[in-house]
Motif scaffolding. Structure first.
Motif, PDB file in Angstrom:
ATOM      1  N   SER A 117       2.145   1.197   5.870  1.00  0.00           N
ATOM      2  CA  SER A 117       2.151   1.571   4.454  1.00  0.00           C
ATOM      3  C   SER A 117       3.511   2.115   4.042  1.00  0.00           C
ATOM      4  O   SER A 117       4.353   2.428   4.888  1.00  0.00           O
ATOM      5  CB  SER A 117       1.066   2.616   4.171  1.00  0.00           C
ATOM      6  OG  SER A 117      -0.230   2.075   4.384  1.00  0.00           O
ATOM      7  N   ASN A 141       2.614   3.210  -7.696  1.00  0.00           N
ATOM      8  CA  ASN A 141       1.183   2.876  -7.660  1.00  0.00           C
ATOM      9  C   ASN A 141       0.565   3.467  -6.399  1.00  0.00           C
ATOM     10  O   ASN A 141       0.326   2.774  -5.412  1.00  0.00           O
ATOM     11  CB  ASN A 141       0.991   1.355  -7.692  1.00  0.00           C
ATOM     12  CG  ASN A 141      -0.481   0.963  -7.658  1.00  0.00           C
ATOM     13  OD1 ASN A 141      -1.352   1.737  -8.068  1.00  0.00           O
ATOM     14  ND2 ASN A 141      -0.765  -0.233  -7.165  1.00  0.00           N
ATOM     15  N   ALA A 171      -5.595   2.937   2.134  1.00  0.00           N
ATOM     16  CA  ALA A 171      -4.754   2.284   1.124  1.00  0.00           C
ATOM     17  C   ALA A 171      -4.654   0.788   1.345  1.00  0.00           C
ATOM     18  O   ALA A 171      -4.421   0.021   0.395  1.00  0.00           O
ATOM     19  CB  ALA A 171      -3.361   2.910   1.131  1.00  0.00           C
ATOM     20  N   GLN A 172      -4.854   0.345   2.584  1.00  0.00           N
ATOM     21  CA  GLN A 172      -4.769  -1.074   2.917  1.00  0.00           C
ATOM     22  C   GLN A 172      -6.089  -1.810   2.717  1.00  0.00           C
ATOM     23  O   GLN A 172      -6.189  -2.999   3.010  1.00  0.00           O
ATOM     24  CB  GLN A 172      -4.293  -1.224   4.357  1.00  0.00           C
ATOM     25  CG  GLN A 172      -2.867  -0.734   4.567  1.00  0.00           C
ATOM     26  CD  GLN A 172      -2.470  -0.634   6.017  1.00  0.00           C
ATOM     27  OE1 GLN A 172      -2.958  -1.375   6.861  1.00  0.00           O
ATOM     28  NE2 GLN A 172      -1.583   0.296   6.334  1.00  0.00           N
ATOM     29  N   GLY A 173      -7.115  -1.121   2.218  1.00  0.00           N
ATOM     30  CA  GLY A 173      -8.356  -1.780   1.856  1.00  0.00           C
ATOM     31  C   GLY A 173      -9.496  -1.628   2.833  1.00  0.00           C
ATOM     32  O   GLY A 173     -10.555  -2.228   2.639  1.00  0.00           O
ATOM     33  N   VAL A 233      -2.054   4.610  -3.983  1.00  0.00           N
ATOM     34  CA  VAL A 233      -3.450   4.245  -3.736  1.00  0.00           C
ATOM     35  C   VAL A 233      -4.196   5.377  -3.037  1.00  0.00           C
ATOM     36  O   VAL A 233      -5.344   5.677  -3.357  1.00  0.00           O
ATOM     37  CB  VAL A 233      -3.533   2.949  -2.895  1.00  0.00           C
ATOM     38  CG1 VAL A 233      -4.994   2.554  -2.663  1.00  0.00           C
ATOM     39  CG2 VAL A 233      -2.781   1.819  -3.584  1.00  0.00           C
ATOM     40  N   ALA A 234      -3.542   6.002  -2.079  1.00  0.00           N
ATOM     41  CA  ALA A 234      -4.185   7.065  -1.305  1.00  0.00           C
ATOM     42  C   ALA A 234      -3.261   8.269  -1.220  1.00  0.00           C
ATOM     43  O   ALA A 234      -2.036   8.132  -1.200  1.00  0.00           O
ATOM     44  CB  ALA A 234      -4.535   6.577   0.101  1.00  0.00           C
ATOM     45  N   PRO A 244      -6.047   9.209  -7.987  1.00  0.00           N
ATOM     46  CA  PRO A 244      -5.796   8.173  -6.975  1.00  0.00           C
ATOM     47  C   PRO A 244      -7.124   7.681  -6.386  1.00  0.00           C
ATOM     48  O   PRO A 244      -8.129   8.397  -6.429  1.00  0.00           O
ATOM     49  CB  PRO A 244      -4.967   8.906  -5.917  1.00  0.00           C
ATOM     50  CG  PRO A 244      -5.345  10.352  -6.089  1.00  0.00           C
ATOM     51  CD  PRO A 244      -5.573  10.540  -7.551  1.00  0.00           C
ATOM     52  N   ALA A 245      -7.115   6.475  -5.842  1.00  0.00           N
ATOM     53  CA  ALA A 245      -8.365   5.888  -5.335  1.00  0.00           C
ATOM     54  C   ALA A 245      -8.937   6.681  -4.174  1.00  0.00           C
ATOM     55  O   ALA A 245     -10.164   6.792  -4.034  1.00  0.00           O
ATOM     56  CB  ALA A 245      -8.124   4.436  -4.926  1.00  0.00           C
ATOM     57  N   PRO A 281       0.845  -1.202   0.000  1.00  0.00           N
ATOM     58  CA  PRO A 281       0.000   0.000   0.000  1.00  0.00           C
ATOM     59  C   PRO A 281       0.878   1.250   0.000  1.00  0.00           C
ATOM     60  O   PRO A 281       1.630   1.485   0.951  1.00  0.00           O
ATOM     61  CB  PRO A 281      -0.809  -0.134   1.289  1.00  0.00           C
ATOM     62  CG  PRO A 281       0.017  -0.999   2.178  1.00  0.00           C
ATOM     63  CD  PRO A 281       0.805  -1.911   1.283  1.00  0.00           C
TER      64      PRO A 281
END
Length: 283
Positions: free
Chosen positions: A44, A84, A237-239, A86-87, A111-112, A16
């Motif tokens: 992360s 990559n 970021a870790q879901g 994610v956050a 980004p997500a 992440p």
């Protein structure tokens, strides 16, 4: 021959990656430095884009030097085109132009998750943003955010209200905060020092969650906002979903504050203890 077995890239666990876009704190307790510590401590990988350099310690801020806009843009392109991410956590953005370029790059790279900590005033009381930039922040960046994390003075500045003096006043801010356009708002009640607990409101478009933690008596609270928002970005970021990420972030910052007095840093408001255990993941 080497006995080291080659690792198939497909077998490597997901990493992440979280980006912090913020100012540097030369004292190490807030800003980019706190963000990287919090993201690392919560599991992360942290990368960074520095928007300003502050001359700062536990006693206050003595100077702010904004990074030239072209270099902010180059930093953003460098990390987004290779990593990559994610956050993203956004902290101190000192002026209109930096806010606009950050918002443009968020739209470009998408980004997500985006967490915005609308940093305006340091723990010492020093102003960290030009007043004209507040309207730009509201127009350009906050509507892109999954969550914004204002404290009470910041929340009041964003909606043009008086600073709350009670939880009832906080509740009266909900409608105005929703109108800022973020998907969620975490209104932090830590400034209500007369309350036994530190009570936050997690405001969604259709509901409000009340989050409570025991208030800890310490003057070492430098960087709490940076740390909490970074932890939330890390857990996203870790879901984790947004509610769970906020709950985990709240647990993490509570422990970091609780262990702050184990450190002896500076003569003023010292930092929280980001690495309060060997492995600070909260379960």
């Amino acid at each position: 021959m080497s006995n080291i077995t080659a690792i198939n890239k497909n077998q490597v666990a997901f990493t992440p990656i979280v980006l912090t876009i913020a100012g540097s704190d030369s004292g190490g307790g807030a800003g980019i430095q706190a963000d990287i510590k919090a993201m690392s401590a919560t599991g992360s990988y942290a990368c960074s884009v520095i928007t300003a350099i502050t001359a700062q310690n536990t006693l206050g801020v003595s100077a702010i030097f904004p990074i030239p806009l072209e270099h902010v843009e180059k930093q953003l392109d460098a990390v987004f085109t290779d990593l990559n991410i994610v956050a993203v956590k956004v902290g101190m953005l000192a002026d209109d132009d930096i806010i606009k370029i950050v918002a443009a790059k968020i739209k470009q790279y998408q980004p997500a998750f985006l967490v915005v900590d609308p940093v305006m005033v340091a723990t010492s009381g020093d102003l960290l943003i030009q007043e004209s930039a507040i309207s730009t922040l509201k127009a350009e960046l906050l509507p892109l955010a999954d969550i914004i994390t204002p404290n009470l003075p910041e929340g009041a500045a964003l909606i043009g209200s008086e600073i709350p003096s009670s939880e009832a006043d906080m509740i009266n801010m909900i409608t105005g905060l929703r109108q800022l356009g973020a998907k969620a708002v975490l209104l932090k009640g830590g400034h209500l020092e007369q309350d036994e607990n530190s009570n936050d409101l997690l405001i969604f478009p259709a509901g409000v969650h009340h989050l409570t933690a025991k208030r800890i008596n310490t003057r070492n609270t430098h960087g709490t906002g940076c740390t909490l928002s970074s932890a939330i970005a890390s857990y996203l970021a870790q879901g984790n979903d947004l509610l769970r990420a906020v709950q985990l972030g709240k647990q993490y910052i509570s422990q970091a504050i609780a262990h702050a007095d184990e450190l002896e840093i500076g003569k003023g408001h010292g930092p929280v203890n980001h690495f309060f255990s060997g492995h600070a993941n909260v379960c």
